[in-house]
Design a protein around this motif. Structure first.
Motif, PDB file in Angstrom:
ATOM      1  N   PHE A 264       0.695  -1.195   0.168  1.00 41.35           N
ATOM      2  CA  PHE A 264       0.063   0.032   0.072  1.00 41.35           C
ATOM      3  C   PHE A 264       0.750   1.407  -0.077  1.00 41.35           C
ATOM      4  CE2 PHE A 264      -3.119  -3.134   1.378  1.00 41.35           C
ATOM      5  CZ  PHE A 264      -4.175  -2.698   0.250  1.00 41.35           C
TER       6      PHE A 264
ATOM      7  N   GLN B 197       1.560   2.211  -3.311  1.00 44.76           N
ATOM      8  CA  GLN B 197       0.347   2.756  -4.221  1.00 44.76           C
ATOM      9  C   GLN B 197       0.316   4.438  -3.523  1.00 44.76           C
ATOM     10  OE1 GLN B 197      -3.287   0.552  -4.370  1.00 44.76           O
ATOM     11  NE2 GLN B 197      -2.069  -0.990  -4.911  1.00 44.76           N
ATOM     12  N   ALA B 198       0.489   4.593  -2.373  1.00 45.04           N
ATOM     13  CA  ALA B 198       0.572   5.735  -1.651  1.00 45.04           C
ATOM     14  C   ALA B 198       1.604   6.665  -2.445  1.00 45.04           C
ATOM     15  CB  ALA B 198       0.798   5.819  -0.015  1.00 45.04           C
TER      16      ALA B 198
ATOM     17  N   THR C  31      -2.938   5.761   6.868  1.00 45.42           N
ATOM     18  CA  THR C  31      -3.829   5.356   5.777  1.00 45.42           C
ATOM     19  C   THR C  31      -3.576   4.044   4.964  1.00 45.42           C
ATOM     20  OG1 THR C  31      -3.809   7.677   5.187  1.00 45.42           O
ATOM     21  CG2 THR C  31      -4.992   6.417   3.392  1.00 45.42           C
ATOM     22  N   ILE C  32      -1.940   4.140   5.198  1.00 46.40           N
ATOM     23  CA  ILE C  32      -1.716   2.757   4.809  1.00 46.40           C
ATOM     24  C   ILE C  32      -2.164   1.544   5.685  1.00 46.40           C
ATOM     25  CG2 ILE C  32       0.465   1.287   4.299  1.00 46.40           C
ATOM     26  CD1 ILE C  32       1.997   3.900   3.557  1.00 46.40           C
TER      27      ILE C  32
ATOM     28  N   PHE D 252      -4.531   1.649   7.563  1.00 48.12           N
ATOM     29  CA  PHE D 252      -6.076   1.421   7.253  1.00 48.12           C
ATOM     30  C   PHE D 252      -6.451   0.432   6.351  1.00 48.12           C
ATOM     31  CE2 PHE D 252      -9.734   2.650   5.352  1.00 48.12           C
ATOM     32  CZ  PHE D 252     -10.889   2.352   6.363  1.00 48.12           C
ATOM     33  N   LEU D 253      -5.789   0.633   5.298  1.00 50.96           N
ATOM     34  CA  LEU D 253      -6.043  -0.166   3.821  1.00 50.96           C
ATOM     35  C   LEU D 253      -5.796  -1.725   4.175  1.00 50.96           C
ATOM     36  CD1 LEU D 253      -4.543   2.570   1.277  1.00 50.96           C
ATOM     37  CD2 LEU D 253      -6.886   1.738   1.522  1.00 50.96           C
ATOM     38  N   ILE D 254      -4.513  -1.862   4.956  1.00 49.86           N
ATOM     39  CA  ILE D 254      -4.242  -3.093   5.092  1.00 49.86           C
ATOM     40  C   ILE D 254      -5.392  -4.012   6.029  1.00 49.86           C
ATOM     41  CG2 ILE D 254      -2.600  -4.761   6.414  1.00 49.86           C
ATOM     42  CD1 ILE D 254      -0.619  -2.716   5.896  1.00 49.86           C
TER      43      ILE D 254
ATOM     44  N   SER E 206      -8.708  -2.868   6.402  1.00 47.46           N
ATOM     45  CA  SER E 206      -9.903  -2.437   6.090  1.00 47.46           C
ATOM     46  C   SER E 206     -10.822  -3.544   5.483  1.00 47.46           C
ATOM     47  CB  SER E 206     -10.112  -1.346   5.099  1.00 47.46           C
ATOM     48  OG  SER E 206      -9.339  -1.699   3.936  1.00 47.46           O
TER      49      SER E 206
END
Ligand code: FES
Lengths: 606, 182
Positions: A88, A91-92, A242-243, A245-247, A249
């Motif tokens: 992620f 992507q960030a 954010t990273i 959270f994406l992991i 989520s």
């Protein structure tokens, strides 16, 4: 302590350096819009750190890449988190690059004397995209493999040098061990090393020319430390949050969703993967390409993107003209809107394609299955692909869809979940040989339905007539007998799903075997069952639905033992070499529900 | 973040800013490292799968005069993600003793793990790496030997009067005491 620092300072001059670094002037005071460069550096550092850790466990070869990533993701402590961060954060980085670029262009920070700074930035942007392309293949899963194949083929389509370039990059004429070693060298060595150098140049140039303040400057200048540092830290932390959270989520939506980055099924060169798509930030290029079919493809894949990149490179010089800055802003806006629009179109198109949806679903299922098998059995030397190739649950449906579903159905579909356009012309084989299946065929209301004999020439045959006339008139006692016969015949299959019932009902089964032969039930008039019967005209029911029976039947339904000359249209798959013995046994095991599962029965379903 | 002129204690405010910058930046830097360290230390949490006994040979194939013979041990083995059935996991010297008994020695040298040779002329075991010498029963044959202990004996059992079953195990080299390798 102080003496030590003094000595160090004397030899290195670090105090002056730190001072310069920390007390860089920020004209007009600290601002949130200046954080992008720092967050990008931060994201890059994350990638270097997590990437190094991953290198401790990754093994680049076609037999070990997926396997080692599986091991990182599912077996090693915290591996899912580490891999998730790496995935992620990449992507960030793309998002942050876009933001940084926007900020630089909008603020006019690319103009003289900062042209070189801008150019190094754009070169780094391209390198980060290169990191992304190479990193996508490293797990050697279906999606990475097929997406990378597309990219490699596009590169190969370049005139004159294309084929040579392609061969050098992938280390041979086709993807293999050396594709992985090369991609890894580029991904973890060449590109990061070059980026580090460029970052040094980039930051040095930035410091040399100073920050480009947002006009008009209303507030007094401050030093970089601590005001801007604090803002930068907060922004970095937000990126990190954010990273993370994406992991996690996916878990918010379903309790057993996989955490972190996805790992598809192991790459299989023999299994076209129709859900292959590049990473989302390349989707616009993928979509763009669709508008350049055939010999115009080069325009979409190379020429136009290169021209646009060329314009971007020229921005600092275009910016010198009177309207240059406006033009640059317009260009950037056009690129962003164009990319966003194309990305949307790509998604929208896929959403309307049922085949894509199905392929995605199947991809998830086989990814899950590969992991389940790896856990259950460990991975053989030949690699994880062997696990799937020898797995009835994976192969059975594919073979069924290819070779059986033109006539048969499995639970109403073609085995893979799609509904064939032609109506079924032979029995539905879900639960074949089970109590339920047999009870259905002996039900006057069902025997001639399309999921049994309805589509075959037997629909007016003796069996159907017997069920519709005789069984329909059975009294309670006879029905009871029939039920026992069903128990006896279904026990022949020895199905895993019925093991409990079969061992419980032994007396009824014994009874059923006896009843099979009595004239009142009429079964033995045509069928042979558990003893030799020279005049049997219908399929032998001894061992009906067992592994051996089914394999023999599929191999040659027109054999004396089965339909003989009365066989309808079913091919003798084995005898005529339409299926290999291996395929027939995989198919058989799948129909019979014989595949490896964890105890209790795992949640792998089709 | 311009400080309004009426801030009571600009020093304190400044300190707070610095402290938060350091703490927040520190957290941000620590997370990726923190995520990698457990993976690095992952091997510590894994045990060597101590094997069950395996049938190596029948006693008849061992010389009656007590000459040792070397056998490869095949067993299923896990190596990270791979599982091997019947992979070589080591080797043993088997020697027939009086009374139908068998002695099993791990061939790997307790000094640093080289494979020990059998010297038939002197009827001793000699390690080719640093010349550790062992008696036939595995004990040290030198006053000062590179090896800190004698060769490692293994649990061995003769089943059904003829089948030789060995419980193969590796031990930590370089220590005077014999410790199972975890
Ligand atoms: S390893 Fe055997 S003597 Fe050193």
């Amino acid at each position: 302590m102080k003496t030590l620092f003094d000595w160090l300072d004397n030899r290195t001059g670090f105090r002056k350096l730190t001072r310069e670094a920390l007390y860089e002037n920020v004209p007009g005071g600290s601002r949130w819009r200046y954080v992008w460069g720092s967050t990008l550096t931060f994201a890059f550092v994350i990638q270097v750190v997590t990437g190094l850790f991953l290198l401790f466990a990754y093994s680049p070869s076609t037999k070990t890449a997926w396997e080692s990533v599986y091991y990182i993701q599912h077996e090693m402590t915290g591996g899912w988190l580490l891999r998730g961060i790496h995935h992620f954060a990449s992507q960030a980085m793309i998002v942050l690059l876009a933001l940084h670029l926007m900020q630089v262009v909008i603020d006019g920070a690319y103009k003289a004397p900062r042209e070189l700074n801008f150019l190094t930035g754009i070169v780094m942007l391209l390198m980060v995209l290169g990191l992304s392309l190479t990193g996508y293949l490293l797990p050697w899963d279906q999606k990475g493999y097929w997406a990378s194949k597309v990219v490699a083929s596009l590169a190969g389509a370049t005139p004159v040098v294309g084929a040579a370039i392609q061969k050098v990059i992938i280390g041979g004429s086709d993807f293999g061990h050396h594709t992985l070693t090369r991609f890894l060298a580029i991904h973890a060595g060449v590109l990061p090393g070059m980026i580090v150098l460029l970052i040094v140049v980039h930051i040095y140039l930035f410091r040399r020319h100073g920050l480009t303040p947002r006009q008009p400057v209303r507030r007094p200048d401050v030093a970089f430390w601590p005001d801007q540092v604090l803002k930068d830290s907060v922004a970095c932390l937000a990126v990190l949050a954010t990273i993370l959270f994406l992991i996690v989520s996916p878990r918010l939506f379903s309790p057993d969703a996989p955490l972190g980055a996805e790992l598809g099924a192991p790459a299989d060169p023999s299994e076209q993967y129709s859900a292959a798509r590049p990473e989302w930030y390349f989707l616009f290029l993928f979509q763009f390409l669709k508008y350049f079919p055939g010999d115009k493809e080069l325009w979409g894949s190379v020429i136009i993107p290169s021209l646009v990149m060329g314009l971007v490179f020229l921005m600092p010089f275009i910016g010198k003209w009177k309207l240059g800055h406006r033009f640059n802003m317009g260009l950037l806006l056009a690129i962003l809107i164009g990319a966003a629009g194309l990305t949307y179109l790509a998604y929208a198109e896929d959403r309307q394609k049922p085949e894509f949806q199905l392929a995605t679903k199947q991809a998830h299922a086989s990814a899950e299955r590969a992991v389940a098998l790896a856990r259950l059995r460990g991975i053989p030397e030949s690699g994880a692909l062997t696990l799937l190739r020898e797995d009835p649950l994976t192969q059975g449906p594919k073979i069924f869809a290819r070779s059986c579903a033109s006539c048969h159905r499995y639970d109403g579909h073609d085995g893979m979940g799609a509904t064939p356009s032609d109506a079924a012309s032979a029995a539905d084989l879900k639960g074949f040989g089970s109590h339920e299946w047999l009870a259905g065929i002996l039900d006057p209301g069902h025997v001639a339905a399309s999921n049994y004999f309805g589509g075959t020439k037997f629909k007016d045959g003796k069996m159907v007539r017997f069920v519709k006339k005789d069984i329909a008139r059975f009294d309670a006692r006879q029905k009871e007998h029939l039920n026992k016969v069903v128990m006896a015949v279904s026990a022949e299959a020895g199905l895993k799903s019925q093991a409990g019932a079969d061992s419980r009902d032994t007396t009824a089964i014994e009874e059923g075997r006896r009843l099979f032969a009595i004239s009142e039930m009429r079964c033995a008039e045509c069928h042979q069952f558990r003893k030799k019967d020279e005049d049997a005209t219908a399929p032998d029911l001894t061992g009906f639905g067992s592994r051996e029976w089914l394999i023999s039947f599929i191999s040659d339904p027109a054999h004396e033992r089965f339909y003989g000359k009365r066989n309808d249209r079913m091919p003798s798959f084995g005898k005529e070499h339409q299926l290999t013995p291996r395929e027939i046994s995989l198919l058989t095991d799948w129909i019979r529900g014989e595949w490896a599962t964890a105890e209790p029965v795992a949640s792998v379903k089709r | 973040m311009d400080s309004p002129p009426d801030t009571p204690n600009p020093d304190r405010r400044e300190f707070f800013k610095k402290a938060s910058a350091v703490v927040l930046g520190g957290i941000a830097a620590a997370v990726p490292i923190g995520a990698g360290v457990p993976l690095l230390l992952d091997p510590l949490g894994r045990r060597d799968t101590a094997g069950a006994a395996v049938h190596v040979v029948n006693i008849d194939s061992l010389p009656v005069d007590g000459t040792p013979r070397k056998f490869t041990i095949l067993a299923s083995r896990k190596d990270a993600w791979n599982r091997y059935d019947d992979a070589p996991i080591g080797a043993v010297y088997l020697r027939r003793l009086e009374g139908g008994k068998v002695q099993a020695l791990n061939v790997s040298c307790p000094h640093a793990g080289c494979f020990v040779d059998y010297a038939s002329a002197s009827r001793t075991f000699l390690c080719p790496c640093h010349n550790s010498l062992f008696h036939l029963d595995g004990t040290l044959a030198q006053k000062s030997s590179p090896s800190p202990r004698g060769m490692d004996s293994l649990e061995v059992e003769v089943r059904k009067g003829s089948e030789v079953w060995v419980k193969f195990q590796n031990f930590q080299a370089g220590h005077a005491t014999k410790m199972a390798r975890a």
